[in-house]
Design a protein around this motif. Structure first.
Motif, mmCIF file in Angstrom:
data_model
loop_
_atom_site.group_PDB
_atom_site.id
_atom_site.type_symbol
_atom_site.label_atom_id
_atom_site.label_comp_id
_atom_site.label_asym_id
_atom_site.label_seq_id
_atom_site.Cartn_x
_atom_site.Cartn_y
_atom_site.Cartn_z
ATOM 1 N N LEU A 1 -47.505 -124.375 -1.607
ATOM 2 C CA LEU A 1 -46.519 -125.025 -2.462
ATOM 3 C C LEU A 1 -47.235 -125.728 -3.609
ATOM 4 C CD1 LEU A 1 -43.405 -125.786 -2.583
ATOM 5 C CD2 LEU A 1 -44.104 -127.953 -1.581
ATOM 6 N N LEU A 2 -46.782 -125.467 -4.824
ATOM 7 C CA LEU A 2 -47.239 -126.209 -5.993
ATOM 8 C C LEU A 2 -46.199 -127.282 -6.237
ATOM 9 C CD1 LEU A 2 -48.234 -123.271 -8.371
ATOM 10 C CD2 LEU A 2 -49.672 -124.489 -6.746
ATOM 11 N N LEU A 3 -46.637 -128.514 -6.426
ATOM 12 C CA LEU A 3 -45.707 -129.628 -6.550
ATOM 13 C C LEU A 3 -46.143 -130.569 -7.657
ATOM 14 C CD1 LEU A 3 -43.307 -131.289 -5.368
ATOM 15 C CD2 LEU A 3 -44.955 -132.307 -3.796
ATOM 16 N N ALA A 4 -45.210 -130.895 -8.540
ATOM 17 C CA ALA A 4 -45.445 -131.904 -9.575
ATOM 18 C C ALA A 4 -44.496 -133.056 -9.305
ATOM 19 C CB ALA A 4 -45.197 -131.335 -10.959
ATOM 20 N N ILE A 5 -45.057 -134.263 -9.212
ATOM 21 C CA ILE A 5 -44.249 -135.464 -9.033
ATOM 22 C C ILE A 5 -44.315 -136.223 -10.343
ATOM 23 C CG2 ILE A 5 -43.912 -137.580 -7.723
ATOM 24 C CD1 ILE A 5 -45.503 -136.244 -5.429
ATOM 25 N N GLN A 6 -43.196 -136.286 -11.036
ATOM 26 C CA GLN A 6 -43.141 -136.968 -12.326
ATOM 27 C C GLN A 6 -42.339 -138.253 -12.161
ATOM 28 O OE1 GLN A 6 -41.309 -133.692 -14.444
ATOM 29 N NE2 GLN A 6 -43.237 -133.316 -15.512
ATOM 30 N N TYR A 7 -42.861 -139.331 -12.705
ATOM 31 C CA TYR A 7 -42.158 -140.609 -12.655
ATOM 32 C C TYR A 7 -41.279 -140.699 -13.891
ATOM 33 C CZ TYR A 7 -41.353 -145.566 -11.867
ATOM 34 O OH TYR A 7 -40.763 -146.773 -11.627
ATOM 35 N N VAL A 8 -39.967 -140.761 -13.695
ATOM 36 C CA VAL A 8 -39.035 -140.795 -14.826
ATOM 37 C C VAL A 8 -38.337 -142.150 -14.953
ATOM 38 C CG1 VAL A 8 -38.621 -138.312 -14.860
ATOM 39 C CG2 VAL A 8 -37.178 -139.774 -13.459
ATOM 40 N N GLY A 9 -38.711 -143.124 -14.134
ATOM 41 C CA GLY A 9 -38.109 -144.454 -14.217
ATOM 42 C C GLY A 9 -38.510 -145.161 -15.499
ATOM 43 N N LYS A 10 -37.765 -146.199 -15.833
ATOM 44 C CA LYS A 10 -38.018 -146.923 -17.073
ATOM 45 C C LYS A 10 -38.852 -148.182 -16.855
ATOM 46 C CE LYS A 10 -34.009 -145.327 -19.652
ATOM 47 N NZ LYS A 10 -33.614 -144.207 -18.829
ATOM 48 N N GLU A 11 -38.983 -148.628 -15.599
ATOM 49 C CA GLU A 11 -39.777 -149.816 -15.317
ATOM 50 C C GLU A 11 -40.533 -149.617 -14.003
ATOM 51 O OE1 GLU A 11 -36.154 -149.842 -13.266
ATOM 52 O OE2 GLU A 11 -36.221 -150.173 -15.415
ATOM 53 N N GLU A 12 -41.553 -150.451 -13.810
ATOM 54 C CA GLU A 12 -42.318 -150.386 -12.569
ATOM 55 C C GLU A 12 -41.445 -150.883 -11.418
ATOM 56 O OE1 GLU A 12 -46.387 -151.830 -12.342
ATOM 57 O OE2 GLU A 12 -46.420 -151.887 -14.531
ATOM 58 N N VAL A 13 -41.581 -150.257 -10.270
ATOM 59 C CA VAL A 13 -40.831 -150.671 -9.089
ATOM 60 C C VAL A 13 -41.821 -151.057 -7.994
ATOM 61 C CG1 VAL A 13 -38.785 -149.292 -9.593
ATOM 62 C CG2 VAL A 13 -40.636 -148.275 -8.294
#
Length: 129
Positions: A95-107
């Motif tokens: 499995l090739l997997l990309a995890i992209q962070y699309v949030g606007k602020e740090e959580v």
């Protein structure tokens, strides 16, 4: 299984990255966008190869981007052996997997942990169909 995140598990191959982003499937579990694609095990060194990215447009300062990537990496590292790796090994596929962070602020880390758990469960569910 050891809870490590070694070099072999990181997706660095440019041709595989291009293939993933051009013909992979995706879904969003806010604040993550997961892009994934199944491949044969000969093409990858590990059952799951991962790349983690945080937008430079949303987080201008490098320390903020790096902190978010570090939190995501840690949450993924601790949860991958619970369900994702056994599932992929039973399918005998990579499995090739990309995890992209699309949030606007740090959580906080607790939120990252919970959302990563939900995202990995949805990834397994979508690959199961």
């Amino acid at each position: 299984m050891k809870k490590t995140f070694k070099k072999e598990e990181r997706l660095c191959n440019k041709s595989l990255l291009n293939k993933l982003f051009h013909s992979g499937s995706s879904f969003v579990v806010y604040p993550f966008r997961m892009v994934y694609m199944e491949v044969s095990l000969e093409k990858v060194k590990s059952p799951v190869s991962v790349v983690i990215s945080v937008s430079k447009r949303r987080f201008k300062a490098a320390p903020h981007r790096n902190r978010i990537k570090r939190l995501i990496r840690e949450a993924y590292r601790q949860q991958k052996s619970i369900a994702l790796y056994p599932f992929m090994e039973s399918k005998s596929l990579g499995l090739l997997l990309a995890i992209q962070y699309v949030g606007k602020e740090e959580v906080p880390f607790a939120t990252v942990w919970a959302k990563m758990e939900k995202a990995l469960a949805q990834l397994i569910n979508e690959n199961n169909q």
